[in-house]
Design an enzyme around this catalytic site. Structure first.
Site, PDB file in Angstrom:
ATOM      1  N   LYS A 275      48.439  71.102  43.117  1.00 16.24           N
ATOM      2  CA  LYS A 275      49.014  69.869  42.566  1.00 16.24           C
ATOM      3  C   LYS A 275      49.148  69.995  41.057  1.00 16.24           C
ATOM      4  O   LYS A 275      48.270  70.556  40.406  1.00 16.24           O
ATOM      5  CB  LYS A 275      48.077  68.682  42.856  1.00 16.24           C
ATOM      6  N   ARG A 349      46.126  66.137  57.402  1.00 15.08           N
ATOM      7  CA  ARG A 349      46.539  66.049  58.806  1.00 15.08           C
ATOM      8  C   ARG A 349      45.997  67.211  59.629  1.00 15.08           C
ATOM      9  O   ARG A 349      45.830  67.096  60.843  1.00 15.08           O
ATOM     10  CB  ARG A 349      48.073  65.949  58.885  1.00 15.08           C
TER      11      ARG A 349
HETATM   12  N1  BES Z   1      45.625  63.450  49.570  1.00  7.12           N
HETATM   13  C1  BES Z   1      47.031  63.558  49.492  1.00  7.12           C
HETATM   14  C2  BES Z   1      47.752  62.208  49.602  1.00  7.12           C
HETATM   15  C3  BES Z   1      47.543  61.237  48.483  1.00  7.12           C
HETATM   16  C4  BES Z   1      48.465  61.135  47.468  1.00  7.12           C
HETATM   17  C5  BES Z   1      46.467  60.368  48.480  1.00  7.12           C
HETATM   18  C6  BES Z   1      48.292  60.205  46.470  1.00  7.12           C
HETATM   19  C7  BES Z   1      46.286  59.443  47.473  1.00  7.12           C
HETATM   20  C8  BES Z   1      47.215  59.371  46.470  1.00  7.12           C
HETATM   21  C9  BES Z   1      47.550  64.442  50.603  1.00  7.12           C
HETATM   22  O1  BES Z   1      46.704  65.443  51.032  1.00  7.12           O
HETATM   23  C10 BES Z   1      48.784  65.111  50.099  1.00  7.12           C
HETATM   24  O2  BES Z   1      48.665  65.877  49.187  1.00  7.12           O
HETATM   25  N2  BES Z   1      49.915  64.800  50.706  1.00  7.12           N
HETATM   26  C11 BES Z   1      51.160  65.345  50.300  1.00  7.12           C
HETATM   27  C12 BES Z   1      51.904  65.721  51.530  1.00  7.12           C
HETATM   28  C13 BES Z   1      53.153  66.540  51.280  1.00  7.12           C
HETATM   29  C14 BES Z   1      52.780  67.919  50.771  1.00  7.12           C
HETATM   30  C15 BES Z   1      53.929  66.646  52.544  1.00  7.12           C
HETATM   31  C16 BES Z   1      51.904  64.281  49.505  1.00  7.12           C
HETATM   32  O3  BES Z   1      51.809  63.100  49.856  1.00  7.12           O
HETATM   33  O4  BES Z   1      52.547  64.627  48.518  1.00  7.12           O
HETATM   34 MN    MN Z   2      46.910  67.212  49.848  1.00  8.92          MN
END
Ligand code: BES
Ligand code: MN
Ligand code: ZN
Length: 498
Positions: A275, A349
């Site tokens: 990230k 997931r």
């Molecule tokens: N933990 C994150 C989701 C999240 C984002 C929680 C912002 C709280 C605040 C999750 O694991 C994630 O990174 N999801 C990605 C999925 C994508 C790569 C398909 C996302 O939401 O960007």
């Molecule tokens: Mn994630």
């Protein structure tokens, strides 16, 4: 903080401050406040006029009594319009009262529940005020060298005499729910260097010891033996090994059995699909679902409802490393479904997939998972509302109905067959991301669906928005909110009565 239910005239209250409410529609004081005003030789009405206090929602009128009344202060709080009043406003107003009391160093006060019971019953209002006061007083100050040591000691909630017994019961429930929610907030707020998967397991074990739950913790080797390769793939990049946590509450008279699953990423860096810095902040809160499960267990340990409950957490940390899983990897989940990795940041997931298989094998009457799963859910609904999905409309409706009472906002996101096409992978049964970014919260929900036994009613709650907040809102301070501890515990209590 102790709560007492009292009745009788406001002017006879024996405590340090009386807090009561005025609605916008009330141009004249109701008799109770008029009585107080008379005692104080009109000080309340005079200040009200001078400061143009009109009952606007959340506005405060602090009236010192200078030794005239039985209390040091009378505090009038604007309750807004009577017409638009609802139960959650009682929580918000309770929090406002508690914050003012803290500021004025009032450690004992009375709050007038009877006045607020215009649409809801007095016991419901007593519970909501209790919750609001406890939730609104919360602060995560564990690591501050200089703490504000002031604590509210006693709150009297005033209701009409005939509701006292019921209000005592509901206020007690509110206290348990709010304290459990604060427990969850504490855990969410702990950083990744303090709570790792092993630590989370230890907290579950402590809870089990305290309340007599069964608990089983599986280590890496056992997780591998159970065939949870999707979960393991996520955990492999971290020096902190995974722990699979299974808590069970099994009361004697239980007719129903519910499995709760919480996403337990003690930190989510994104893995190799790392990230960017701004998006990595707050990813200590990616364990919020797990922390909610632990808070719910704390609450049911106290409330002891007649329903069996499983608490399941596949705890892991998502880190980039030489051993980390990669984009394009193909892995096989516990139920044999093969998964092609499109993005290592869609890790939640994967951990949930194996946890859902595990839960399905327990053959419970229903499964609920809570997860900070997708940023897409926050884009869709905003930061304050959770997305609800599932395989059984009746069960979804039940969850939504309870959430209306608890003030934890939830909204259903619809599954459809076109989006099901979007998670078809070229080289495996399913992709861990959608082929477009649109509907990302739903494609995540549809992915989870593949790991749930179709015969079991299942609800997925995406709490990525409301589980933590960088500014705070209503009775939530900034940081972990403890969402949706009250909704799920209340639902469990309802299930126990069915
Ligand atoms: N933990 C994150 C989701 C999240 C984002 C929680 C912002 C709280 C605040 C999750 O694991 C994630 O990174 N999801 C990605 C999925 C994508 C790569 C398909 C996302 O939401 O960007
Ligand atoms: Mn994630
Ligand atoms: Zn995550």
């Amino acid at each position: 903080m102790e709560f007492k239910i009292t009745s009788g005239h406001l002017k006879n209250a024996r405590t340090k401050a009386v807090t009561t409410f005025l609605f916008k529609e009330q141009k004249k004081f109701p008799p109770e406040i008029q009585g107080l005003d008379n005692e104080l030789d009109g000080a309340i009405s005079q200040l009200k006029k001078e400061l143009k206090f009109d009952g606007s929602e959340g506005k405060l009128l602090v009236v010192p009594t200078f030794g005239k009344g039985k209390t040091d202060f009378v505090i009038l709080i604007g309750a807004g319009s009577k017409k638009n009043f609802h139960l959650d406003k009682a929580r918000r107003l309770g929090a406002i009262a508690a914050k003012k009391a803290k500021e004025l160093k009032i450690d004992r006060f009375l709050i007038d529940g009877e006045t607020l019971a215009v649409k809801d019953s007095q016991p419901e209002i007593a519970q909501a005020l209790t919750e609001g006061i406890i939730l609104g007083s919360y602060k995560f100050d564990k690591y501050l060298s200089k703490k504000d040591e002031f604590k509210i000691k006693e709150v009297q909630i005033r209701v009409a005499r005939r509701y006292r017994a019921e209000a005592e019961e509901s206020s007690r429930t509110g206290k348990i729910l709010a304290e459990a929610q604060n427990f969850t907030r504490d855990l969410v707020n702990e950083p990744g260097n303090v709570i790792n998967p092993q630590k989370l397991a230890e907290i579950a074990e402590e809870l089990a010891k305290q309340y007599g739950f069964e608990v089983k913790i599986y280590d890496e080797e056992e997780i591998e033996k159970m065939g949870m390769n999707a979960y393991l793939a996520v955990a492999r990049g971290s020096g902190n090994p995974p722990r699979f946590i299974h808590l069970t509450y099994r009361p004697k008279k239980a007719k129903k059995e519910i499995a709760l699953i919480g996403k337990g990423l003690t930190f989510d860096s994104g893995g190799l699909n790392i990230k960017p810095g701004d998006y990595m902040r707050w990813m200590k809160a990616d364990k919020s679902g797990a922390c909610a499960v632990l808070g719910i267990f704390k609450a049911i340990g106290e409330l002891k409802p007649d329903v069996a409950v499983h608490g399941i957490i596949a705890a892991a940390e998502n880190m980039p490393d030489g051993k980390a899983y990669r984009p394009d990897d193909i892995i096989k989940a516990k139920n044999g479904t093969t998964i092609e990795i499109g993005n290592t940041d869609a890790e939640g997931r994967l951990t949930l997939a194996d946890a859902l298989c595990y839960a399905s094998e327990l053959k419970p009457d229903a499964i609920i998972d809570m997860a900070t799963l997708t940023g897409a859910c926050v884009v869709a609904l905003g930061e304050y509302t959770a997305g609800v999905m599932g395989n059984n409309q009746k069960f979804i409706n039940e969850v939504l109905e309870v959430s209306e009472k608890t003030g934890e906002w939830m909204w259903q996101l619809p599954f459809n067959d076109m989006l099901r096409e979007h998670i078809k992978a070229p080289h495996a049964d399913v992709y861990n991301i959608g082929t477009t970014r649109y509907g990302g919260a739903i494609t995540a929900g549809l992915f989870l669906e593949k790991f749930v036994d179709k015969k079991i009613p299942w609800v997925h709650i995406d709490i990525a928005g409301p589980a933590h907040n960088t500014r705070g809102w209503y009775y939530h301070p900034k940081g972990g909110t403890g969402f949706p501890v009250r909704t799920i515990t209340t639902l469990l209590m309802k299930k126990a009565e069915e």
